[in-house]
Design a protein around this motif. Structure first.
Motif, PDB file in Angstrom:
ATOM      1  N   SER A  91       0.863  -1.169   0.000  1.00  0.00           N
ATOM      2  CA  SER A  91       0.000   0.000   0.000  1.00  0.00           C
ATOM      3  C   SER A  91       0.905   1.226   0.000  1.00  0.00           C
ATOM      4  O   SER A  91       1.864   1.293   0.766  1.00  0.00           O
ATOM      5  N   SER A 141      -2.044  -0.942  -3.609  1.00  0.00           N
ATOM      6  CA  SER A 141      -3.118   0.040  -3.508  1.00  0.00           C
ATOM      7  C   SER A 141      -2.512   1.375  -3.109  1.00  0.00           C
ATOM      8  O   SER A 141      -1.359   1.451  -2.694  1.00  0.00           O
ATOM      9  N   CYS A 143      -3.366   4.656  -0.623  1.00  0.00           N
ATOM     10  CA  CYS A 143      -4.227   5.228   0.400  1.00  0.00           C
ATOM     11  C   CYS A 143      -3.717   6.633   0.700  1.00  0.00           C
ATOM     12  O   CYS A 143      -2.604   6.994   0.347  1.00  0.00           O
ATOM     13  N   ALA A 147      -5.758   8.991  -3.070  1.00  0.00           N
ATOM     14  CA  ALA A 147      -6.677   7.913  -3.450  1.00  0.00           C
ATOM     15  C   ALA A 147      -8.101   8.417  -3.607  1.00  0.00           C
ATOM     16  O   ALA A 147      -8.860   7.895  -4.416  1.00  0.00           O
ATOM     17  N   LEU A 161      -2.449   1.555 -11.503  1.00  0.00           N
ATOM     18  CA  LEU A 161      -3.105   1.291 -10.227  1.00  0.00           C
ATOM     19  C   LEU A 161      -4.553   0.879 -10.449  1.00  0.00           C
ATOM     20  O   LEU A 161      -5.255   1.479 -11.267  1.00  0.00           O
ATOM     21  N   THR A 162      -4.992  -0.134  -9.718  1.00  0.00           N
ATOM     22  CA  THR A 162      -6.389  -0.570  -9.829  1.00  0.00           C
ATOM     23  C   THR A 162      -7.083  -0.632  -8.468  1.00  0.00           C
ATOM     24  O   THR A 162      -8.265  -0.910  -8.401  1.00  0.00           O
ATOM     25  N   ASP A 163      -6.362  -0.379  -7.386  1.00  0.00           N
ATOM     26  CA  ASP A 163      -6.925  -0.505  -6.052  1.00  0.00           C
ATOM     27  C   ASP A 163      -6.718   0.799  -5.285  1.00  0.00           C
ATOM     28  O   ASP A 163      -5.578   1.223  -5.074  1.00  0.00           O
ATOM     29  N   PHE A 164      -7.822   1.405  -4.876  1.00  0.00           N
ATOM     30  CA  PHE A 164      -7.789   2.676  -4.156  1.00  0.00           C
ATOM     31  C   PHE A 164      -8.378   2.473  -2.762  1.00  0.00           C
ATOM     32  O   PHE A 164      -9.433   1.847  -2.634  1.00  0.00           O
ATOM     33  N   SER A 165      -7.745   3.008  -1.753  1.00  0.00           N
ATOM     34  CA  SER A 165      -8.247   2.921  -0.388  1.00  0.00           C
ATOM     35  C   SER A 165      -8.492   4.346   0.111  1.00  0.00           C
ATOM     36  O   SER A 165      -7.570   5.145   0.185  1.00  0.00           O
TER      37      SER A 165
END
Length: 173
Positions: A91, A141, A143, A147, A161-165
């Protein structure tokens, strides 16, 4: 992580609690503020020790719990290829990464205006982290404020990037 490593008995108690919780649902361990490989080695050693202690006590836990790294110190970003394969996920902590890279304190009004997520050094670090994770097939991800900034979403997607927190208040409606 530095404080935790100076208090191994307290850290082991925390690790055992996380591991015990993993028997009842999905749990993951994320290690923050890493800068040195020796910190990683010691942390992973203590996780294994906590697992052994629980096993000896006959307590249930997920032996395959995922362990990840929070990449928020420029040093960690710069030497990521040296240790990326030791983790199951990453992350990118953008708030601290920006602050430490640009040498500013967001809470200090005298320099807060210099906080710039689009600074070329920040973009290069984030891009390099994402590409290293993609190369090693490790989920990554982001964060922090980046994000949840819809103006930066396309840029981060273009970097791979494909995952955002983010905080739920930042979700688009």
């Amino acid at each position: 992580i530095r404080w935790s490593l100076t208090e191994p008995e307290i850290f082991l108690t925390q690790l055992r609690a996380i591991l015990r919780a993993s028997a009842y649902g999905q749990a993951r361990i994320m290690i923050p503020m890493l800068a040195h490989v020796k910190e990683i080695d010691e942390t992973l050693r203590l996780i294994e020790k906590a697992k052994q202690q629980l096993h000896q006590r006959g307590q249930s836990f997920n032996p395959n719990i995922q362990v990840g790294a929070m990449i928020e110190i420029p040093a960690a970003a710069l030497v990521l290829p040296l240790f990326i394969n030791r983790f199951d996920f990453l992350s990118i902590g953008t708030n601290d990464l920006i602050q430490y890279t640009l040498g500013i304190d967001r809470a200090d009004n005298a320099v807060a205006h210099l906080y710039d997520p689009l600074h070329p050094a920040i973009l290069k670090l984030i891009y390099d982290i994402i590409q290293a994770a993609i190369k090693e097939n490790i989920p990554v991800s982001v964060c922090g404020e980046m994000a949840g900034d819809s103006q930066l979403t396309r840029l981060l997607l273009a970097m791979g990037l494909t995952d955002f927190s983010m905080h739920s208040s930042q979700l688009l409606t």
